[in-house]
Design a protein around this motif. Structure first.
Motif, PDB file in Angstrom:
ATOM      1  N   TYR A   1       0.681  -1.561   0.041  1.00 16.18           N
ATOM      2  CA  TYR A   1       0.204  -0.382   0.198  1.00 16.18           C
ATOM      3  C   TYR A   1       0.814   1.165   0.443  1.00 16.18           C
ATOM      4  O   TYR A   1       1.867   0.796   0.212  1.00 16.18           O
ATOM      5  N   ASN A   2       0.596   2.593  -0.790  1.00 18.51           N
ATOM      6  CA  ASN A   2       0.963   3.871  -0.901  1.00 18.51           C
ATOM      7  C   ASN A   2       0.169   4.787   0.090  1.00 18.51           C
ATOM      8  O   ASN A   2      -0.874   4.348  -0.533  1.00 18.51           O
TER       9      ASN A   2
ATOM     10  N   ASP B   1      -2.218   6.593  -1.941  1.00 23.00           N
ATOM     11  CA  ASP B   1      -3.675   6.038  -2.848  1.00 23.00           C
ATOM     12  C   ASP B   1      -4.385   6.002  -2.091  1.00 23.00           C
ATOM     13  O   ASP B   1      -5.922   5.875  -1.794  1.00 23.00           O
TER      14      ASP B   1
ATOM     15  N   LEU C   1      -8.181   7.200  -1.554  1.00 19.34           N
ATOM     16  CA  LEU C   1      -9.891   7.339  -1.066  1.00 19.34           C
ATOM     17  C   LEU C   1     -10.082   7.469  -0.363  1.00 19.34           C
ATOM     18  O   LEU C   1     -11.332   8.344  -0.196  1.00 19.34           O
TER      19      LEU C   1
ATOM     20  N   GLU D   1     -11.733  -0.645  -6.127  1.00 22.26           N
ATOM     21  CA  GLU D   1     -10.994   0.706  -6.491  1.00 22.26           C
ATOM     22  C   GLU D   1      -9.647   1.364  -5.853  1.00 22.26           C
ATOM     23  O   GLU D   1      -9.179   1.805  -6.946  1.00 22.26           O
ATOM     24  N   LEU D   2      -9.404   0.431  -5.579  1.00 25.14           N
ATOM     25  CA  LEU D   2      -7.692   0.412  -5.586  1.00 25.14           C
ATOM     26  C   LEU D   2      -6.897  -0.176  -7.154  1.00 25.14           C
ATOM     27  O   LEU D   2      -6.138  -0.013  -7.126  1.00 25.14           O
TER      28      LEU D   2
ATOM     29  N   ALA E   1      -6.762   3.002  -8.999  1.00 25.86           N
ATOM     30  CA  ALA E   1      -5.275   3.253  -8.626  1.00 25.86           C
ATOM     31  C   ALA E   1      -4.191   2.322  -9.147  1.00 25.86           C
ATOM     32  O   ALA E   1      -2.979   2.748  -9.071  1.00 25.86           O
TER      33      ALA E   1
ATOM     34  N   TYR F   1      -3.208  -1.229  -8.702  1.00 22.36           N
ATOM     35  CA  TYR F   1      -3.468  -1.897  -7.908  1.00 22.36           C
ATOM     36  C   TYR F   1      -3.501  -3.093  -8.280  1.00 22.36           C
ATOM     37  O   TYR F   1      -5.030  -3.810  -8.758  1.00 22.36           O
TER      38      TYR F   1
END
Lengths: 196, 88
Positions: A128-129, A132, A136, B25-26, B29, B31
């Motif tokens: 995870y970054n 992002d 969100l 959602e991710l 982006a 993912y």
């Protein structure tokens, strides 16, 4: 805890290439989408805060360093400018990471999102970054402003090989610039050249 | 900042949004999610090799980890019943 009034105006400083100035004065800022940015998409400003220098000086130094990094050995002069803008802050849409409860809120959001996904047995390959997670959070909680203190290693710190985790600047990011930044407030407050 | 308002919005969002919605959602982006069933990620969450893709832990890398005296981490995190400490 610092209580803000319902709506406030914040003056921010943004370093850019001089070539971009007319476009910004004419059409306003646009949000940058860059995974190197700390707090998600948005327009990034330096504001008054933890720095011992003025935010105008900080913006100038930041852009100068960026030019020296991105245009090394081009043997020319690159024009840079600093723009001042008045941000129309809606406090209901502000996440203030300089406050304890603001940082706690982000940490709680990130933990719960990751836990929820982990619970169904999934994990992102690349991890995870925060960038992002902020996007969100911004999108779903209606956050349009983020204020934070960060440590930036400017050329002065690089040359002196300073290592620190203590924030040295305060930044302010803004979404929806057409709504939240008055175009007529934007003015060029510094113009100069960087020899690369 | 209106912290109570943001807390309320966060609670609502998290209660109304499923894990799959978050994943979607991710994914927008960029993912890419994998099934973490083979890996005890709970044990691994604070491990210094967290950033490695699990499929990089090939036999050769396992050997490298062992040489670095951290082999118990690389191998045991591939099981779901590792009870040791990563900081042992």
């Amino acid at each position: 805890m610092k209580i803000y009034s319902a709506n406030t105006k914040v003056t921010g400083y943004h370093g850019t290439y001089s070539d971009n100035v007319n476009g910004i004065l004419e059409k306003n800022f646009f949000e940058s989408e860059n995974h190197l940015h700390w707090f998600g998409d948005g327009v990034y400003f330096f504001i008054d805060g933890v720095s011992t220098e003025s935010p105008l000086e900080v913006a100038k130094q930041y852009k100068t360093d960026e030019v020296l990094r991105d245009h090394a050995n081009e043997n020319r002069n690159v024009g840079i400018s600093v723009l001042e803008a008045v941000i129309k802050l809606n406090n209901d849409r502000l996440l203030d990471l300089t406050q304890v409860d603001g940082s706690q809120l982000f940490n709680q959001f990130r933990t719960q999102v990751i836990d929820k996904i982990s619970f169904v047995g999934k994990k992102p390959i690349e991890g995870y970054n925060d960038y992002d997670i902020f996007n969100l959070m911004r999108k779903n909680l209606g956050i349009e402003f983020v204020k934070a203190n960060v440590y930036i290693k400017f050329s002065k710190q690089r040359k002196g090989n300073f290592r620190s985790n203590v924030p040295n600047v305060t930044i302010f990011t803004v979404n929806n610039p057409l709504k939240n930044i008055s175009r007529y407030s934007i003015k060029e407050v510094y113009k100069g050249e960087v020899k690369v | 900042m209106n912290i109570e308002l943001l807390k309320g919005k966060m609670a609502k969002f998290l209660s109304e949004t499923s894990a799959n919605d978050l994943i979607k959602e991710l994914e927008k982006a960029g993912y890419e999610f994998v099934d973490s069933g083979l890996i005890n990620w709970d044990q691994n969450t604070i491990h210094p090799f967290e950033h490695l893709r699990f499929n990089y832990i090939t036999p050769k890398r396992k050997q490298w980890f062992w040489q670095k005296k951290v082999g118990h981490v690389a191998t045991n995190c591939l099981t779901s019943n590792y009870s040791g400490s990563f900081f042992a």
